[in-house]
Write an enzyme that holds these catalytic residues in place. Structure first.
Site, PDB file in Angstrom:
ATOM      1  N   SER A   1      36.858-101.115   7.501  1.00 55.22           N
ATOM      2  CA  SER A   1      36.736-100.078   6.478  1.00 55.22           C
ATOM      3  C   SER A   1      37.984 -99.201   6.513  1.00 55.22           C
ATOM      4  CB  SER A   1      35.454 -99.262   6.706  1.00 55.22           C
ATOM      5  OG  SER A   1      35.253 -98.328   5.665  1.00 55.22           O
TER       6      SER A   1
ATOM      7  N   HIS B   1      35.588-102.717   3.136  1.00 54.79           N
ATOM      8  CA  HIS B   1      34.997-101.752   2.211  1.00 54.79           C
ATOM      9  C   HIS B   1      36.060-101.349   1.203  1.00 54.79           C
ATOM     10  CE1 HIS B   1      31.932-100.487   5.540  1.00 54.79           C
ATOM     11  NE2 HIS B   1      31.663-101.673   5.015  1.00 54.79           N
TER      12      HIS B   1
ATOM     13  N   MET C   1      34.915 -96.139   9.322  1.00 53.01           N
ATOM     14  CA  MET C   1      33.907 -95.122   9.594  1.00 53.01           C
ATOM     15  C   MET C   1      32.515 -95.710   9.339  1.00 53.01           C
ATOM     16  SD  MET C   1      34.443 -92.588   6.329  1.00 53.01           S
ATOM     17  CE  MET C   1      34.229 -93.145   4.639  1.00 53.01           C
TER      18      MET C   1
END
Length: 368
Positions: free
Chosen positions: A184, A211, A305
């Site tokens: 991510s 992501h 995260m």
């Protein structure tokens, strides 16, 4: 937490500067300055020394790429690019990441103020995460980085691991290995680095879940395809891959491993509800891979995260696969790797420079 985070907001639109500044302020972030162009952004960073900069891509006088490069050279500060949802901006955004930006967030279209309001929690969260990144030190591994656990730096080159006719004491690749990579915040450059280090002789099937919003994953796949020995493309519904090929999960679609036969796997794309608040989700792909693939399987969690991928790593380990996580020292955001490690199902924790070798070690066997 947002408390104490100081930001500079750079955008050539007065309206967007106001909307972004209001959202960040409401989220507890102190907006110390606004900038109308890249040149003003550089000056504001030098003067105020903020924790983070939100940077528009297209601005007059000096664009976001040039401003990011100047900031990294003169006053290294975490930069979050705010990019419009267009193919041209996708290219420019990746160029900004090459210049040192940590991550990007897509500007909404349509009724901007309403859309921004809907996305405000996500924007505040990513700004806080990016602000925590240490861009003043080199985020790379090497012999002295990380805890050294399972380090393979001295393990030999890819040419020492050829399969056919390997002599005693050499290693050979296992048949039909699959690698699932999840990442991510700060992940694109890390994914590219890992893929660049994988020899085509390893014959991996690679599934990448980054992501990233719709409209950017295609460009991301093209970059990996250009920079690695593997043939990599954006996943489509029903896409099949074999050895030496890879798929990048399409933005706003979960990528599910539908079936696996004779070394080839087929994927299905869905718009099922977000998992861990994201779509595509690492957990979705890893779980389906663990359930479907009966040949060697490796799961890798890189910087990011949140907790996406932790359950997927658990499932891969339970299915008999090998698991790797990026170490804290070289992760831009030690969220996803940390959650994965906390499951107790990660075999090896490695700095980014050693991860490609770690993957190769996981899919080689000693010839006696």
């Amino acid at each position: 937490m947002a408390d104490g985070v100081r930001a500079v907001v750079a955008d050539d639109s007065h309206f967007m500067r106001s909307v972004i500044s209001d959202i960040l302020s409401d989220g507890g972030i102190d907006v110390v300055a606004q900038a109308r162009d890249g040149e003003e952004a550089v000056s504001a960073v030098i003067e105020h020394k903020p924790d983070v900069v939100t940077m528009d891509v297209e601005m007059p006088v000096m664009n976001g790429i040039e401003a990011t490069e100047r900031i990294m050279a003169e006053c290294p500060t975490p930069v979050l690019m705010l990019s419009a949802h267009t193919d041209e901006n996708a290219d420019v955004t990746f160029e900004a990441l090459d210049k040192g930006a940590v991550d990007f967030f897509t500007k909404p279209g349509g009724e901007v103020s309403m859309e921004m309001s809907r996305l405000k929690d996500q924007l505040v969260e990513i700004v806080v995460s990016v602000a925590a990144v240490d861009v003043g030190t080199t985020k790379s591994g090497g012999a002295n980085s990380g805890d050294g656990t399972g380090s393979t730096a001295a393990g030999g080159s890819a040419t020492d691991r050829t399969g056919a006719g390997a002599a005693a004491g050499q290693t050979t690749y296992v048949a039909n290995p699959t690698l699932v990579i999840g990442s991510s915040t700060g992940g694109p450059k890390m994914v590219e680095q890992v893929m660049e280090g994988l020899p085509i002789e390893a014959d991996l099937r690679v599934l990448i879940i980054q992501h990233m919003p719709e409209g950017f994953t295609g460009r991301f796949a093209e970059r990996i395809n250009t920079r690695s020995e593997y043939e990599v493309r954006e996943a489509t519904d029903g896409a099949r891959i074999g050895g030496g090929e890879g798929l990048v999960a399409a933005g706003d679609r979960h990528m599910v491993v539908k079936n696996y036969r004779n070394g080839r796997l087929r994927t299905k794309l869905t718009q099922d509800e977000p998992v861990n608040s994201v779509r595509p989700a690492v957990d979705v792909t890893m779980r389906s891979a663990a359930e479907t693939i009966d040949d060697p399987l490796v799961g890798l969690i890189l910087t990011g995260m949140g907790e996406d991928g932790a359950d997927g790593i658990r499932r891969i380990k339970q299915a008999g696969g090998e698991t790797i996580a990026q170490d804290e020292a070289t992760s831009a955001v030690y969220g996803m790797p940390k959650r994965a490690v906390e499951t107790g199902c990660v075999d090896t924790v490695l700095p980014i420079d050693d991860i490609a070798d770690g993957i190769i070690d996981a899919i080689t066997t000693e010839v006696t």
